[in-house]
Design a protein around this motif. Structure first.
Motif, PDB file in Angstrom:
ATOM      1  N   PRO A  36       0.798  -1.226   0.000  1.00 58.51           N
ATOM      2  CA  PRO A  36       0.000   0.000   0.000  1.00 58.51           C
ATOM      3  C   PRO A  36       0.833   1.280   0.000  1.00 58.51           C
ATOM      4  N   HIS A  37       2.003   1.258   0.584  1.00 60.20           N
ATOM      5  CA  HIS A  37       2.850   2.449   0.607  1.00 60.20           C
ATOM      6  C   HIS A  37       3.484   2.730  -0.758  1.00 60.20           C
ATOM      7  N   GLU A  38       3.474   1.746  -1.660  1.00 59.89           N
ATOM      8  CA  GLU A  38       4.023   1.906  -3.010  1.00 59.89           C
ATOM      9  C   GLU A  38       2.923   2.077  -4.061  1.00 59.89           C
ATOM     10  N   CYS A  39       1.697   1.783  -3.667  1.00 57.10           N
ATOM     11  CA  CYS A  39       0.593   1.704  -4.620  1.00 57.10           C
ATOM     12  C   CYS A  39      -0.040   3.071  -4.847  1.00 57.10           C
ATOM     13  N   ASP A  40      -0.319   3.375  -6.104  1.00 56.07           N
ATOM     14  CA  ASP A  40      -1.019   4.618  -6.420  1.00 56.07           C
ATOM     15  C   ASP A  40      -2.468   4.358  -6.837  1.00 56.07           C
ATOM     16  N   ALA A  41      -2.984   3.179  -6.490  1.00 55.50           N
ATOM     17  CA  ALA A  41      -4.366   2.798  -6.788  1.00 55.50           C
ATOM     18  C   ALA A  41      -4.662   2.846  -8.280  1.00 55.50           C
ATOM     19  N   TYR A  42      -3.694   2.453  -9.083  1.00 54.53           N
ATOM     20  CA  TYR A  42      -3.863   2.439 -10.537  1.00 54.53           C
ATOM     21  C   TYR A  42      -5.123   1.670 -10.925  1.00 54.53           C
ATOM     22  N   CYS A  43      -5.318   0.505 -10.333  1.00 53.43           N
ATOM     23  CA  CYS A  43      -6.466  -0.332 -10.707  1.00 53.43           C
ATOM     24  C   CYS A  43      -7.793   0.369 -10.438  1.00 53.43           C
ATOM     25  N   CYS A  44      -7.862   1.143  -9.371  1.00 56.62           N
ATOM     26  CA  CYS A  44      -9.104   1.836  -9.011  1.00 56.62           C
ATOM     27  C   CYS A  44      -9.383   3.036  -9.912  1.00 56.62           C
ATOM     28  N   ARG A  45      -8.348   3.489 -10.600  1.00 56.39           N
ATOM     29  CA  ARG A  45      -8.502   4.620 -11.504  1.00 56.39           C
ATOM     30  C   ARG A  45      -8.640   4.176 -12.955  1.00 56.39           C
ATOM     31  N   ALA A  46      -7.996   3.074 -13.329  1.00 59.86           N
ATOM     32  CA  ALA A  46      -7.924   2.681 -14.738  1.00 59.86           C
ATOM     33  C   ALA A  46      -9.045   1.770 -15.195  1.00 59.86           C
ATOM     34  N   PHE A  47      -9.616   0.979 -14.300  1.00 62.86           N
ATOM     35  CA  PHE A  47     -10.550  -0.061 -14.723  1.00 62.86           C
ATOM     36  C   PHE A  47     -11.983   0.221 -14.296  1.00 62.86           C
ATOM     37  N   ASN A  48     -12.916  -0.165 -15.155  1.00 63.88           N
ATOM     38  CA  ASN A  48     -14.321  -0.245 -14.776  1.00 63.88           C
ATOM     39  C   ASN A  48     -14.557  -1.658 -14.275  1.00 63.88           C
ATOM     40  N   VAL A  49     -15.280  -1.793 -13.181  1.00 61.30           N
ATOM     41  CA  VAL A  49     -15.465  -3.094 -12.545  1.00 61.30           C
ATOM     42  C   VAL A  49     -16.904  -3.556 -12.703  1.00 61.30           C
ATOM     43  N   SER A  50     -17.078  -4.700 -13.365  1.00 67.14           N
ATOM     44  CA  SER A  50     -18.398  -5.316 -13.501  1.00 67.14           C
ATOM     45  C   SER A  50     -18.717  -6.086 -12.226  1.00 67.14           C
ATOM     46  N   VAL A  51     -19.970  -5.984 -11.788  1.00 66.61           N
ATOM     47  CA  VAL A  51     -20.397  -6.696 -10.584  1.00 66.61           C
ATOM     48  C   VAL A  51     -21.721  -7.402 -10.838  1.00 66.61           C
ATOM     49  N   GLY A  52     -21.868  -8.529 -10.183  1.00 69.53           N
ATOM     50  CA  GLY A  52     -23.109  -9.280 -10.261  1.00 69.53           C
ATOM     51  C   GLY A  52     -24.074  -8.852  -9.165  1.00 69.53           C
ATOM     52  N   GLU A  53     -25.244  -9.439  -9.195  1.00 67.70           N
ATOM     53  CA  GLU A  53     -26.266  -9.071  -8.219  1.00 67.70           C
ATOM     54  C   GLU A  53     -25.826  -9.363  -6.791  1.00 67.70           C
ATOM     55  N   GLY A  54     -25.177 -10.519  -6.578  1.00 65.87           N
ATOM     56  CA  GLY A  54     -24.708 -10.863  -5.230  1.00 65.87           C
ATOM     57  C   GLY A  54     -23.650  -9.900  -4.726  1.00 65.87           C
ATOM     58  N   GLU A  55     -22.745  -9.498  -5.602  1.00 63.96           N
ATOM     59  CA  GLU A  55     -21.713  -8.540  -5.216  1.00 63.96           C
ATOM     60  C   GLU A  55     -22.331  -7.179  -4.906  1.00 63.96           C
ATOM     61  N   ALA A  56     -23.305  -6.770  -5.711  1.00 64.76           N
ATOM     62  CA  ALA A  56     -23.989  -5.496  -5.468  1.00 64.76           C
ATOM     63  C   ALA A  56     -24.711  -5.524  -4.121  1.00 64.76           C
ATOM     64  N   GLU A  57     -25.339  -6.633  -3.805  1.00 68.28           N
ATOM     65  CA  GLU A  57     -26.030  -6.761  -2.526  1.00 68.28           C
ATOM     66  C   GLU A  57     -25.033  -6.731  -1.367  1.00 68.28           C
ATOM     67  N   ARG A  58     -23.905  -7.417  -1.518  1.00 71.89           N
ATOM     68  CA  ARG A  58     -22.861  -7.415  -0.492  1.00 71.89           C
ATOM     69  C   ARG A  58     -22.371  -5.978  -0.243  1.00 71.89           C
ATOM     70  N   LEU A  59     -22.154  -5.225  -1.314  1.00 68.87           N
ATOM     71  CA  LEU A  59     -21.715  -3.833  -1.176  1.00 68.87           C
ATOM     72  C   LEU A  59     -22.796  -2.956  -0.565  1.00 68.87           C
ATOM     73  N   ARG A  60     -24.056  -3.206  -0.926  1.00 67.05           N
ATOM     74  CA  ARG A  60     -25.164  -2.435  -0.356  1.00 67.05           C
ATOM     75  C   ARG A  60     -25.241  -2.647   1.153  1.00 67.05           C
ATOM     76  N   GLU A  61     -25.161  -3.906   1.560  1.00 63.06           N
ATOM     77  CA  GLU A  61     -25.224  -4.223   2.987  1.00 63.06           C
ATOM     78  C   GLU A  61     -24.044  -3.639   3.741  1.00 63.06           C
ATOM     79  N   SER A  62     -22.865  -3.757   3.183  1.00 64.84           N
ATOM     80  CA  SER A  62     -21.657  -3.275   3.848  1.00 64.84           C
ATOM     81  C   SER A  62     -21.604  -1.751   3.937  1.00 64.84           C
ATOM     82  N   SER A  63     -21.966  -1.086   2.862  1.00 65.70           N
ATOM     83  CA  SER A  63     -21.850   0.373   2.816  1.00 65.70           C
ATOM     84  C   SER A  63     -23.040   1.088   3.432  1.00 65.70           C
TER      85      SER A  63
END
Length: 197
Positions: A36-63
């Motif tokens: 983490p001290h070397e990472c510039d979060a390239y993946c979070c800036r460069a990629f669009n992330v596809s999610v399924g219904e279960g993943e969306a529900e997991r994120l809804r519950e968590s957030s």
């Protein structure tokens, strides 16, 4: 067990130019340890992330947020595409909505499967033609299991790749067993979760 690395390297040579930002991962290569001290979060800036219904529900519950706040949405409703993973994580200011100011994930424990697999991915190459292939999930599982066990795969052969922008490949050399486990886990996440292998 002896992983057939020469076969994997030969297939990679045939498709490498199609995957310009990726490198082949073989047993004995440095393992991944997040830096983490070397990472510039390239993946979070460069990629669009596809999610399924279960993943969306997991994120809804968590957030605690409605899905329209973290998925790409129109008129207050998440946009559903005609795909196996129909949603896309939302973006703001050029990065994932869950990327914090400290370049960490606000929903790390609930993160989608592509984020759990990053910086790895599995691609398939037809053993005869040397062209990219897309086997059915079951044929893919059989091929992954064969290669992870050091046997020849029939038809499409899985290759384990890593993204070349990730600074985390600083760990000890991977063993054949650890490499096989990583191949299985990465593939399982790509077809709907690591729990069903």
């Amino acid at each position: 067990m002896a992983i057939r690395t020469a076969e994997l390297e030969a297939l990679w040579a045939r498709v490498r130019e199609r995957y310009g930002s990726y490198l082949l991962v073989l047993p004995g290569d440095a393992s991944f340890i997040c830096q983490p001290h070397e990472c510039d979060a390239y993946c979070c800036r460069a990629f669009n992330v596809s999610v399924g219904e279960g993943e969306a529900e997991r994120l809804r519950e968590s957030s605690g947020l409605p899905a329209s706040r973290f998925l790409e949405s129109a008129d207050g409703e998440p946009i559903a595409l005609p795909l196996a993973k129909p949603f896309v994580l939302g973006r703001r200011e050029g990065h994932c909505v869950f990327l914090s100011a400290e370049l960490t994930c606000d929903q790390y424990e609930a993160r989608p499967d592509p984020c759990r697999s990053y910086p790895h991915q599995v691609v398939f190459v037809d053993g005869a033609s040397g062209r990219p292939a897309q086997p059915s999930p079951e044929a893919g599982r059989r091929a992954v299991e064969a290669v992870a066990a050091g046997r020849a795969a029939e038809g499409a052969v899985p290759l384990l790749l890593r993204h070349d922008q990730c600074p985390g490949f600083t760990g000890p050399p991977s063993t054949e067993g650890a490499w096989g486990d990583l191949l299985r886990e990465t593939y399982a996440r790509s077809v709907g979760g690591a729990g069903g292998w």
